[in-house]
Design a protein around this motif. Structure first.
Motif, short mmCIF file in Angstrom:
data_model
loop_
_atom_site.label_atom_id
_atom_site.label_comp_id
_atom_site.label_asym_id
_atom_site.label_seq_id
_atom_site.Cartn_x
_atom_site.Cartn_y
_atom_site.Cartn_z
N LEU A 175 -38.97 -63.55 139.34
CA LEU A 175 -40.26 -63.51 138.65
C LEU A 175 -41.41 -63.17 139.60
O LEU A 175 -42.32 -62.43 139.24
N ALA A 176 -41.35 -63.72 140.80
CA ALA A 176 -42.37 -63.41 141.80
C ALA A 176 -42.35 -61.93 142.15
O ALA A 176 -43.41 -61.28 142.26
N ASP A 177 -41.16 -61.38 142.30
CA ASP A 177 -41.04 -59.95 142.61
C ASP A 177 -41.55 -59.09 141.46
O ASP A 177 -42.13 -58.02 141.67
N ALA A 178 -41.32 -59.56 140.23
CA ALA A 178 -41.80 -58.80 139.07
C ALA A 178 -43.32 -58.71 139.08
O ALA A 178 -43.90 -57.67 138.74
N LEU A 179 -43.99 -59.79 139.48
CA LEU A 179 -45.45 -59.76 139.57
C LEU A 179 -45.91 -58.82 140.67
O LEU A 179 -46.90 -58.10 140.52
N ASP A 180 -45.18 -58.81 141.79
CA ASP A 180 -45.54 -57.92 142.90
C ASP A 180 -45.44 -56.45 142.50
O ASP A 180 -46.18 -55.61 143.03
N LEU A 181 -44.52 -56.15 141.59
CA LEU A 181 -44.27 -54.76 141.21
C LEU A 181 -45.17 -54.27 140.07
O LEU A 181 -45.07 -53.11 139.67
N ARG A 182 -46.04 -55.14 139.57
CA ARG A 182 -46.90 -54.72 138.48
C ARG A 182 -47.81 -53.57 138.92
O ARG A 182 -48.28 -53.52 140.05
N SER A 183 -48.05 -52.66 137.97
CA SER A 183 -48.86 -51.49 138.28
C SER A 183 -49.50 -50.96 137.01
O SER A 183 -49.00 -51.18 135.90
N ALA A 184 -50.61 -50.28 137.17
CA ALA A 184 -51.27 -49.64 136.03
C ALA A 184 -51.08 -48.13 136.06
O ALA A 184 -51.55 -47.43 135.16
N ALA A 185 -50.37 -47.63 137.07
CA ALA A 185 -50.18 -46.19 137.21
C ALA A 185 -49.26 -45.64 136.13
O ALA A 185 -48.23 -46.24 135.81
N ALA A 186 -49.63 -44.50 135.57
CA ALA A 186 -48.80 -43.88 134.54
C ALA A 186 -47.45 -43.49 135.12
O ALA A 186 -47.34 -43.11 136.29
N PHE A 187 -46.42 -43.61 134.30
CA PHE A 187 -45.08 -43.23 134.75
C PHE A 187 -45.03 -41.72 134.98
O PHE A 187 -45.58 -40.94 134.20
N SER A 188 -44.32 -41.33 136.02
CA SER A 188 -44.19 -39.91 136.34
C SER A 188 -43.23 -39.20 135.39
O SER A 188 -43.27 -37.98 135.26
N GLY A 189 -42.37 -39.96 134.74
CA GLY A 189 -41.41 -39.37 133.82
C GLY A 189 -40.58 -40.45 133.16
O GLY A 189 -40.75 -41.64 133.42
N HIS A 190 -39.67 -40.01 132.29
CA HIS A 190 -38.86 -40.97 131.55
C HIS A 190 -37.92 -41.76 132.46
O HIS A 190 -37.63 -42.93 132.18
N SER A 191 -37.46 -41.15 133.53
CA SER A 191 -36.53 -41.86 134.41
C SER A 191 -37.22 -43.04 135.10
O SER A 191 -36.63 -44.12 135.24
N ALA A 192 -38.46 -42.85 135.50
CA ALA A 192 -39.21 -43.94 136.13
C ALA A 192 -39.47 -45.05 135.12
O ALA A 192 -39.37 -46.24 135.44
N ALA A 193 -39.80 -44.67 133.90
CA ALA A 193 -40.03 -45.67 132.85
C ALA A 193 -38.74 -46.42 132.54
O ALA A 193 -38.76 -47.64 132.34
N ALA A 194 -37.63 -45.70 132.50
CA ALA A 194 -36.34 -46.33 132.21
C ALA A 194 -35.95 -47.32 133.30
O ALA A 194 -35.42 -48.40 133.02
N GLU A 195 -36.25 -46.98 134.53
CA GLU A 195 -35.93 -47.89 135.65
C GLU A 195 -36.75 -49.18 135.54
O GLU A 195 -36.22 -50.28 135.73
N ALA A 196 -38.03 -49.04 135.23
CA ALA A 196 -38.89 -50.22 135.10
C ALA A 196 -38.48 -51.06 133.90
O ALA A 196 -38.45 -52.30 133.97
N ARG A 197 -38.13 -50.41 132.81
CA ARG A 197 -37.70 -51.16 131.63
C ARG A 197 -36.39 -51.89 131.89
O ARG A 197 -36.21 -53.03 131.46
#
Length: 290
Positions: free
Chosen positions: A53-75
């Motif tokens: 959970l701590a790592d999930a907070l560290d990885l938060r970002s407002a930057a738009a996804f560069s593509g579907h693969s990046a979004a899929a990885e985050a999801r």
């Protein structure tokens, strides 16, 4: 041996410090509190889950996804790693609520990604639904060209409509979804958990003789007009779909109900023959009520 209350409760205090920081979504304080806990109690059972959970907070970002693969990885990380940890640490209700801002963030970051049939889980509409943001999900569906001819967007819109406006307003979309993608219709009904709809489906399956598989659901909009003729005013506004037999059957039943009200017996007989030709079991259901 006398119990040292301070010493024996220190682990609880340190654990609560981490949880408190998590609940405030304070990434920096969460990491600091977690370090104190793991340094003093490296074998504490909660450390692995709190670390996720701590790592999930560290990885938060407002930057738009560069593509579907990046979004899929985050999801994937949110679904497979963060969600189980949140539910374990906070419980199902509080954990689900804690995850909402993270889902909102993913949806916002995916807002510029175009609809892609091979990456439906990463479209903003699907992510907004996960966040419980029904209006935002509906708006995201409306950006998809010809969405009413595509199973996934129709499913998203039907769910958003139900959450916002309840079952009555959702009937036209449910009919279109049943014709277009019966399996998705069945999955959506399970997810909605609407008692009145569940009871209708149970009765449909008990009395309708079809192929005996998931495709039978496509006939449900036509059957429901026999069971609930008052739904004609709602189902009548369902938009034309792929003109399959189940859709034509519903249109015929709408016509039959209208002819019955007008007392046009000759036209009524002709329309009944057409319905019988489309599906014998559906015709039998209809005639059993006449």
């Amino acid at each position: 041996m006398q119990l040292d209350i301070f010493a024996d409760s220190r682990d609880v205090m340190l654990r609560n410090d981490v949880v408190s920081a998590l609940q405030r979504y304070d990434a920096r304080e969460t990491q600091q509190s977690l370090k104190r806990l793991s340094d003093d109690y490296p074998d504490d059972d909660s450390v692995p889950q709190l670390t996720v959970l701590a790592d999930a907070l560290d990885l938060r970002s407002a930057a738009a996804f560069s593509g579907h693969s990046a979004a899929a990885e985050a999801r994937c990380a949110l679904v497979e790693e963060t969600t189980p940890a949140a539910l374990r640490m906070f419980g199902e209700r509080a954990g689900t609520q804690w995850l909402v801002p993270l889902w909102q963030e993913l949806a916002q970051r995916a807002s510029l990604l175009p609809f892609r049939a091979t990456s439906i889980d990463t479209h903003a509409a699907a992510l907004w639904l996960q966040a419980g943001a029904w209006s935002a999900a509906r708006d995201a569906v409306l950006t998809i060209e010809s969405w009413r001819r595509i199973p996934a967007p129709v499913t998203w819109m039907a769910e958003a409509s139900y959450r916002l406006d309840a079952l009555e307003a959702t009937w036209p979309l449910l009919a279109e979804l049943a014709w277009l993608a019966p399996d998705r219709f069945a999955g959506l009904v399970d997810r909605l958990g609407d008692k009145s709809l569940d009871l209708l489906l149970k009765k449909f399956h008990a009395g309708f003789e079809g192929a005996g598989d998931s495709t039978d659901i496509a006939w449900f909009p036509a059957w429901v007009l026999i069971e609930k003729p008052a739904l004609a005013r709602l189902l009548g506004v369902a938009q034309p779909s792929t003109q399959t037999s189940p859709e034509r059957a519903m249109r015929l039943l709408l016509e039959l109900l209208s002819l019955e009200r007008q007392g046009r017996h000759f036209d009524l007989l002709d329309c009944r023959k057409k319905l019988q030709g489309l599906h014998a079991s559906l015709y039998a259901c209809y005639m059993s009520t006449r």
